[in-house]
Design an enzyme around this catalytic site. Structure first.
Site, PDB file in Angstrom:
ATOM      1  N   GLU A  41      -7.539   4.468  10.142  1.00 45.15           N
ATOM      2  CA  GLU A  41      -7.435   4.074  11.551  1.00 45.15           C
ATOM      3  C   GLU A  41      -5.982   3.983  12.017  1.00 45.15           C
ATOM      4  O   GLU A  41      -5.711   4.013  13.213  1.00 45.15           O
ATOM      5  CB  GLU A  41      -8.130   2.732  11.789  1.00 45.15           C
ATOM      6  CG  GLU A  41      -7.579   1.549  10.998  1.00 45.15           C
ATOM      7  CD  GLU A  41      -6.298   0.959  11.559  1.00 45.15           C
ATOM      8  OE1 GLU A  41      -6.124   0.958  12.786  1.00 45.15           O
ATOM      9  OE2 GLU A  41      -5.472   0.501  10.752  1.00 45.15           O
ATOM     10  N   THR A  57       0.825  -1.207   0.000  1.00 42.63           N
ATOM     11  CA  THR A  57       0.000   0.000   0.000  1.00 42.63           C
ATOM     12  C   THR A  57       0.862   1.261   0.000  1.00 42.63           C
ATOM     13  O   THR A  57       0.393   2.334  -0.343  1.00 42.63           O
ATOM     14  CB  THR A  57      -0.933   0.020   1.226  1.00 42.63           C
ATOM     15  OG1 THR A  57      -0.136  -0.172   2.411  1.00 42.63           O
ATOM     16  CG2 THR A  57      -1.969  -1.077   1.140  1.00 42.63           C
ATOM     17  N   SER A 109       8.403   4.288   6.391  1.00 42.74           N
ATOM     18  CA  SER A 109       7.413   4.771   7.345  1.00 42.74           C
ATOM     19  C   SER A 109       7.860   4.493   8.781  1.00 42.74           C
ATOM     20  O   SER A 109       8.966   4.853   9.162  1.00 42.74           O
ATOM     21  CB  SER A 109       6.040   4.158   7.035  1.00 42.74           C
ATOM     22  OG  SER A 109       5.033   4.751   7.827  1.00 42.74           O
ATOM     23  N   ASP A 120       4.086  11.121   8.142  1.00 40.65           N
ATOM     24  CA  ASP A 120       2.757  11.056   7.555  1.00 40.65           C
ATOM     25  C   ASP A 120       1.730  10.539   8.567  1.00 40.65           C
ATOM     26  O   ASP A 120       0.541  10.487   8.257  1.00 40.65           O
ATOM     27  CB  ASP A 120       2.748  10.219   6.268  1.00 40.65           C
ATOM     28  CG  ASP A 120       3.035   8.744   6.493  1.00 40.65           C
ATOM     29  OD1 ASP A 120       3.498   8.373   7.591  1.00 40.65           O
ATOM     30  OD2 ASP A 120       2.807   7.945   5.554  1.00 40.65           O
ATOM     31  N   LYS A 128       8.843   4.834  -2.272  1.00 38.91           N
ATOM     32  CA  LYS A 128       7.496   4.954  -2.832  1.00 38.91           C
ATOM     33  C   LYS A 128       7.415   6.086  -3.849  1.00 38.91           C
ATOM     34  O   LYS A 128       8.180   7.058  -3.797  1.00 38.91           O
ATOM     35  CB  LYS A 128       6.456   5.140  -1.724  1.00 38.91           C
ATOM     36  CG  LYS A 128       6.598   6.391  -0.876  1.00 38.91           C
ATOM     37  CD  LYS A 128       5.517   6.413   0.211  1.00 38.91           C
ATOM     38  CE  LYS A 128       5.572   7.686   1.036  1.00 38.91           C
ATOM     39  NZ  LYS A 128       4.521   7.727   2.076  1.00 38.91           N
TER      40      LYS A 128
END
Length: 560
Positions: free
Chosen positions: A395, A44, A149, A311, A159
């Site tokens: 979430e 993702t 991340s 992020d 990414k």
């Protein structure tokens, strides 16, 4: 799997990575092309892995960057490419590798000056600002962010954000992934490359300051005057990440009092407290990883943190401690749609289908449309670009929202604006987000929410991803009739890559992780903890029954 005895405690020295060894493995190790796990694989949020497992090496970055150059050429994208990196040990080496390929392909590339780090949302905003007012195919910009991340220190990530500024959609990542693997299998012979020194001196390589343009623009998305006027005492822990160089300019330009409680940037992340599973992980939504900042909660009216590429957000208040991301999303949505008068009256709220149903109740009261989409921020991008989504949130503590005038701010997750929004809410309402959430529970009831991580092989994850609603034979969930079984999201009819089962007072969703060898069960009850426990137990049974050989029990799972 159980909670590690080290969870929430300072990371012991023997757990820290050997940075020199990691970099050596990055340059010297070659992936085993017969092992599918060592090929390029975009989840993702891009390609992630570690040189220690042959999954993130220079060979991978050479192939991926050349594939991106080939994709840009095929799409006619000839504007500048904005490239940022976070503070992971491998992000610098991978950025240097990428620059060698980009320069050889004559791609105009803009990086932070003085070898600096850059948050993901800063790259997204830069792309949108450059492309504003330009027609399709009119010298449009795109970007790359080198980051895994919140992943452990030994990991690397890479990414691509196309011209819409957001995470690349599936069709883009599949194209890049397939082309990169084609290059890898051919020994990267078709990869164009120049030495790093030549790449830095190339006419196509530019160094600029990304910090001040982003910081000066913040007043157009958050009410910085209100924060200054309230004289709030605020604290931030950048968790050693790319937002670290941004907080002093924010204080200076807007006259704020944000104390940087941990100013250290260290690629071993030795200052972290250990996460639930005994690993160092810079997850600002984890109470274990956030233990130090939570311990300071009484010293600040609001405190916050971000992960290494900034992020994601973590919000800490004196009463609530570390807020569950779902709780803060609900508060943020309620506040924003009541205080952003210039947003379109039909602007919708985007949420992922594993987010809390408290959001549904808030949106219904606001009289707004709720659009429930699969996991992945990419699903919010079109709506944020055209202003038809006022807010998009996940979430997992990732969200972004429109500028105050109703135009796009970022189309990727922006942790700093979610931090500053918590301060704005406190300044303008005299109540912190934790207090606001208490009022929501008084009005709508208390939701009991959990996420379960359980081990799963690649084969099991693939099986779960292709699960059909018909595979679930049960008609009840924790004593209530099942009202719907979903494998496609109601907000856009896109496949969810798993299953969601809903009853009147609760629901669960099961889906494989895109980056780890686990599958996740998300569950929520608006009745009680006991009802939630029943949902979780029955969810695991339903998944096991639907998949046959897939056998995971409560003893194997970790609650988040």
């Amino acid at each position: 799997m159980t909670i590690s005895p080290l969870a929430g405690k300072p990371a012991p020295k023997e757990m820290l990575i050997d940075v020199a060894r990691l970099e050596r493995e990055y340059f010297e190790r070659h992936p085993d092309l017969h092992d599918p796990n060592q090929l390029v694989s975009f989840g993702t949020s891009g390609h992630r892995g570690s040189p220690l497992h042959g999954t993130f090496t220079e060979a991978h970055i050479l192939a991926i960057t050349q594939a991106i150059c080939d994709y840009r050429r095929a799409q006619g994208t000839d504007g500048p490419l904005y490239m940022g990196k976070d503070t992971h040990a491998l992000s610098g080496p991978a950025q240097r590798t990428a620059l060698e390929v980009l320069a050889a392909n004559n791609v105009e590339t803009i990086i932070q000056e003085n070898d600096g780090v850059t948050p993901t949302p800063v790259i997204s905003r830069a792309i949108l600002v450059y492309n504003r007012g330009r027609r399709d195919k009119d010298h449009l910009a795109d970007g790359i962010v080198v980051t895994p991340s919140h992943n452990p220190p030994e990991d690397g990530g890479f990414k691509y954000n196309p011209t819409n500024g957001g995470p690349a959609d599936t069709d883009v990542t599949r194209w890049v992934q397939d082309r990169a693997n084609e290059l890898l299998r051919a020994g990267n012979e078709a990869v164009r490359r120049v030495p790093f020194a030549k790449a830095m001196q190339a006419a196509s390589t530019h160094q600029e300051d990304f910090v001040l343009p982003y910081v000066r623009d913040l007043k157009n998305v958050v009410d910085m005057d209100a924060i200054r006027g309230a004289r709030l005492k605020l604290g931030v822990d950048p968790l050693g990440g790319a937002a670290r160089p941004y907080w002093e300019p924010i204080n200076s330009i807007y006259g704020l009092d944000i104390v940087v409680v941990n100013p250290v940037i260290d690629p071993t992340f030795s200052f972290m407290t250990v996460d639930h599973d005994g690993k160092i992980r810079m997850d600002c939504s984890s109470p274990y990883a956030m233990a130090r900042l939570v311990g300071l909660r009484d010293q600040y009216q609001v405190a916050f943190a971000n992960d290494p590429d900034s992020d994601r957000h973590g919000i800490v208040t004196p009463v609530a401690g570390l807020m569950n991301p779902n709780h803060y999303l609900a508060v943020a949505i309620q506040y924003l749609f009541a205080h952003r008068s210039q947003w379109r009256q039909d602007a919708a709220v985007g949420k992922t289908l594993v987010s809390s149903s408290m959001i549904d109740k808030v949106v219904q009261k606001l009289g707004r449309e709720l659009r429930e989409v699969p996991v992945g921020f990419k699903w919010f991008v079109p709506g944020l670009v055209d202003g038809s989504y006022g807010f998009g949130g996940e979430e997992s503590a990732g969200a972004s929202f429109l500028r105050r005038d109703g135009t796009a701010w970022t189309t990727d997750k922006d942790g700093p604006i979610m931090d500053l929004l918590a301060a704005e809410i406190t300044a303008r309402t005299d109540k912190d987000p934790g207090e606001h959430y208490r009022e929501l529970t008084a009005e709508f009831g208390t939701p009991y929410y959990t996420r379960i991580d359980a081990p799963a092989t690649s084969e099991q994850k693939t099986q779960l991803q292709k699960l059909s609603p018909d595979a679930v034979k049960e008609s009840d969930l924790a004593g209530e009739p099942i009202t719907v079984k979903l494998t496609r999201a109601p907000g856009n009819n896109a496949p969810i890559g798993g299953l969601k089962v809903v009853a009147a007072s609760g629901w669960f969703a099961a889906r494989p992780s895109g980056t780890e060898d686990i599958y996740k069960i998300y569950a929520e009850s608006f009745k009680s903890q006991a009802h939630l426990d029943a949902i979780v137990n029955e969810a695991q049974e339903m998944v096991n029954n639907a998949l046959g050989s897939f056998t995971v029990g409560p003893q194997d799972a970790v609650r988040r």
